[in-house]
Structure formats: structure tokens, C-alpha cells
Design a protein around this motif. Structure first.
Motif, mmCIF file in Angstrom:
data_model
loop_
_atom_site.group_PDB
_atom_site.id
_atom_site.type_symbol
_atom_site.label_atom_id
_atom_site.label_comp_id
_atom_site.label_asym_id
_atom_site.label_seq_id
_atom_site.Cartn_x
_atom_site.Cartn_y
_atom_site.Cartn_z
ATOM 1 N N ILE A 196 52.999 88.668 -9.816
ATOM 2 C CA ILE A 196 53.460 87.633 -10.375
ATOM 3 C C ILE A 196 53.470 86.274 -9.889
ATOM 4 O O ILE A 196 54.048 86.930 -8.734
ATOM 5 C CB ILE A 196 54.097 88.614 -11.388
ATOM 6 C CG1 ILE A 196 54.015 90.235 -11.460
ATOM 7 C CG2 ILE A 196 55.112 88.122 -11.800
ATOM 8 C CD1 ILE A 196 53.071 89.654 -13.945
ATOM 9 N N GLY A 197 53.682 85.505 -10.866
ATOM 10 C CA GLY A 197 54.455 84.764 -10.009
ATOM 11 C C GLY A 197 55.676 83.612 -11.079
ATOM 12 O O GLY A 197 55.404 83.782 -11.754
ATOM 13 N N ILE A 198 56.961 82.747 -10.228
ATOM 14 C CA ILE A 198 57.470 82.322 -10.920
ATOM 15 C C ILE A 198 57.832 81.042 -10.433
ATOM 16 O O ILE A 198 57.586 80.600 -9.095
ATOM 17 C CB ILE A 198 58.980 83.452 -11.190
ATOM 18 C CG1 ILE A 198 58.952 83.724 -9.458
ATOM 19 C CG2 ILE A 198 58.439 84.638 -11.361
ATOM 20 C CD1 ILE A 198 60.765 84.189 -9.549
ATOM 21 N N LEU A 199 58.189 80.307 -11.301
ATOM 22 C CA LEU A 199 58.501 78.463 -11.273
ATOM 23 C C LEU A 199 59.527 78.338 -10.475
ATOM 24 O O LEU A 199 60.759 79.332 -11.090
ATOM 25 C CB LEU A 199 58.465 78.104 -12.239
ATOM 26 C CG LEU A 199 58.445 76.198 -11.794
ATOM 27 C CD1 LEU A 199 57.111 75.772 -11.527
ATOM 28 C CD2 LEU A 199 58.649 75.628 -13.094
ATOM 29 N N ASP A 200 60.036 78.354 -9.595
ATOM 30 C CA ASP A 200 61.290 77.388 -8.586
ATOM 31 C C ASP A 200 61.492 75.781 -7.884
ATOM 32 O O ASP A 200 60.834 76.033 -7.166
ATOM 33 C CB ASP A 200 61.373 78.644 -7.259
ATOM 34 C CG ASP A 200 62.566 78.139 -6.352
ATOM 35 O OD1 ASP A 200 63.770 77.190 -7.668
ATOM 36 O OD2 ASP A 200 63.246 78.811 -5.660
ATOM 37 N N GLY A 201 61.299 75.575 -8.588
ATOM 38 C CA GLY A 201 61.525 73.949 -8.671
ATOM 39 C C GLY A 201 60.196 73.426 -8.975
ATOM 40 O O GLY A 201 59.531 73.513 -9.713
ATOM 41 N N THR A 202 59.562 73.150 -7.982
ATOM 42 C CA THR A 202 58.665 72.386 -8.144
ATOM 43 C C THR A 202 57.486 73.745 -6.891
ATOM 44 O O THR A 202 56.098 73.511 -6.615
ATOM 45 C CB THR A 202 58.354 70.810 -7.211
ATOM 46 O OG1 THR A 202 58.515 71.007 -5.716
ATOM 47 C CG2 THR A 202 58.537 70.226 -7.867
ATOM 48 N N ASP A 203 57.569 74.484 -6.770
ATOM 49 C CA ASP A 203 57.190 75.277 -6.315
ATOM 50 C C ASP A 203 56.658 77.107 -7.160
ATOM 51 O O ASP A 203 57.258 77.169 -8.205
ATOM 52 C CB ASP A 203 57.889 76.425 -5.109
ATOM 53 C CG ASP A 203 57.573 75.367 -3.739
ATOM 54 O OD1 ASP A 203 57.454 74.539 -3.715
ATOM 55 O OD2 ASP A 203 59.388 75.173 -3.262
ATOM 56 N N VAL A 204 55.799 77.616 -6.625
ATOM 57 C CA VAL A 204 55.918 78.684 -7.773
ATOM 58 C C VAL A 204 56.146 79.802 -6.096
ATOM 59 O O VAL A 204 55.246 79.810 -5.612
ATOM 60 C CB VAL A 204 54.110 78.831 -7.746
ATOM 61 C CG1 VAL A 204 53.069 79.021 -6.701
ATOM 62 C CG2 VAL A 204 53.688 80.176 -8.732
ATOM 63 N N VAL A 205 56.705 81.198 -7.031
ATOM 64 C CA VAL A 205 57.302 82.026 -5.691
ATOM 65 C C VAL A 205 56.590 83.329 -6.212
ATOM 66 O O VAL A 205 56.091 83.704 -7.560
ATOM 67 C CB VAL A 205 58.611 82.452 -5.655
ATOM 68 C CG1 VAL A 205 58.759 83.220 -4.869
ATOM 69 C CG2 VAL A 205 59.268 80.950 -5.349
ATOM 70 N N THR A 206 56.084 83.671 -5.211
ATOM 71 C CA THR A 206 55.405 85.757 -5.594
ATOM 72 C C THR A 206 56.929 86.256 -6.343
ATOM 73 O O THR A 206 57.571 86.678 -5.190
ATOM 74 C CB THR A 206 54.616 85.950 -4.556
ATOM 75 O OG1 THR A 206 53.364 85.114 -3.978
ATOM 76 C CG2 THR A 206 54.256 87.380 -4.681
ATOM 77 N N ALA A 207 56.552 86.893 -6.756
ATOM 78 C CA ALA A 207 57.637 87.922 -7.614
ATOM 79 C C ALA A 207 57.567 89.661 -7.206
ATOM 80 O O ALA A 207 58.177 90.248 -7.285
ATOM 81 C CB ALA A 207 58.181 87.969 -8.662
#
Length: 251
Positions: free
Chosen positions: A106-117
């Protein structure tokens, strides 16, 4: 037998709610002391300490010189969906990974990055690897691209204007015009593919997770290009869309 309806508040978990309120407060204030949080939520010292200790133990909060702040795991752009996703996405994500035998994310958006959740490892000895909290520029991965494709136009333009198009492989999109056209294709077909754009020999397919009409995250499968080849794109994408729809419905 007469059906009984109960008020929503009956099902609230007060401790969980307090923890989420603390996370939300830290997102807004960035840094807070124990006494500040006690005053803000009218909590006693013992309760506030236990909540902060648990959040710190779980890696969502860090403490430096008596001051608490969020970690990357919680995300500075925390929203209420993130915590629900961490709980609700596990069963369908596990089922998907078990069925396909590849690593699911699962990935979420954080600014201009995608973060693995969230991560469920595949069963093969040679497989894709990731950790919760790992981040990368949003244009590099299928997770990031599918989130971009389903964003509201104004939000998408804002991110693209701030995004630095780094190049990982010869397949990486580094031309903004081509990336925008690629996002239109993703939006039309309903899923995204990372065709060795992040790393040579690695492919990934992702589908958006939608709640109340907005994309809030994405679900993906990743594996070696020799196994997760182009012939499987249609089959895998259908499984991903089914999984994302299941998570969306649960939310």
C-alpha cells in the motif's frame, strides 16, 4: 423481532480516538510537549504519557528533549484514512500476495514522494523488497503514477510543478509532457505499470484506492520482470482492481 439501532458513539474506541487526536495535533503543531497535549485534550499525565509511549514504541512518534513530533511512518501529511488503511488493508493485501505469490504494497502520497504504508512479502526467495516508511519520487513507481493519474487536476498540477524528474533507468519518465500523456492512459485503463522504471529487472502494477470519490492511496504488486511479465498485466491488474475496490468498500 424488532431491529434495534444504536448510536454511532457506542462503537467508538476511546483510547484509539485519543491516540488519533494526538497524531492529528502533532501534524498541525509539528512539535508539542506532554504538558501541552495534556492541556489541549484535558487528559491526566498518566494517560497522556501512556498514549505517547505507545505511539513512540510503534514508531509513529519520536521524543527529543521532552518534545514530541511525528516520524516519517506517521507522515507529516497525516490524514484519518492512513490509520484505517493500516488496519483494514492487511487481510485483502495478504490474500492478494498469497494468491499471486508476489510482494504486495500500500502506498500513500507525501508531497512529491510516494511512501510505503503497508507491505506483505511474496513467497519466492527472489522477490521485490520494501519496508514501511520507504519513499521515492512519485513518478518512478506504479504506486505513485496511479495516485497522480487519479488526483484532482489542480492538485496534480501543483505536484508536477514541484516534482524533480530524476532518472533511475532508461525507462523512467523524465519528460513532463510524456509523463502527463502517460497519466491520461493510466486514468483511462484504471491501473499503472512500472515497466523497469524504478529498477532494471523489476516490474510493478498498481491500482488506486478511492474513498468518497477521491484517491487516497494505491495498492500494488511487484516482482522480477521474468515472472511478472507483460503477458500477465491484464490478469494481475484485474486482481489489483478487485483488491483496491474491496479496501475502498471497507473504508
Amino acid at each position: 423481532m424488532k431491529e434495534r439501532w444504536f448510536p454511532i458513539k457506542q462503537y467508538e474506541v476511546s483510547t484509539l480516538k485519543k491516540g488519533l487526536l494526538i497524531l492529528d495535533a502533532l501534524r498541525q503543531e509539528e512539535q508539542m510537549t506532554l504538558s501541552h497535549l495534556m492541556t489541549k485534550f484535558s487528559l491526566n499525565k498518566s494517560t497522556t504519557f501512556r498514549l505517547l509511549y505507545t505511539l513512540e514504541l510503534m514508531g509513529y512518534v519520536k521524543k527529543v528533549d521532552h518534545v514530541y513530533s511525528l516520524t516519517n511512518k506517521a507522515g507529516m501529511q497525516f490524514n484519518p484514512y492512513n490509520s484505517r488503511l493500516n488496519w483494514l488493508s492487511v487481510p485483502p493485501l495478504y490474500q492478494l500476495s498469497t494468491e499471486v505469490e508476489e510482494t504486495a504494497y500500500i502506498g500513500i502520497l507525501d508531497g512529491t514522494d510516494v511512501v510505503t504504508a503497508q507491505v506483505i512479502d511474496g513467497t519466492h526467495s527472489i522477490r521485490a523488497h520494501s519496508e514501511v516508511g520507504e519513499r521515492s519520487p512519485v513518478h518512478l513507481s506504479a504506486l505513485g503514477k496511479v495516485i497522480l493519474a487519479f488526483l484532482e487536476k489542480t492538485q496534480l498540477e501543483k505536484i508536477l510543478n514541484e516534482l524533480i524528474l530524476v532518472k533511475n533507468t532508461n525507462n523512467t519518465f523524465v519528460d513532463l509532457h510524456l509523463l502527463k500523456e502517460h497519466l491520461k492512459v493510466i486514468l483511462h485503463q484504471g491501473y499503472a505499470i512500472d515497466d523497469e522504471e524504478t529498477e532494471l529487472g523489476l516490474r510493478c502494477i498498481a491500482a488506486p484506492i478511492i474513498s468518497e470519490g477521491n484517491v487516497i492511496s494505491a495498492v500494488a504488486l511487484s516482482g522480477p520482470s521474468t515472472r511478472l511479465n507483460k503477458k500477465l498485466d491484464k490478469t494481475i491488474s484485474k486482481k489489483l482492481i478487485k483488491c483496491s475496490a474491496q479496501i475502498s468498500k471497507m473504508l
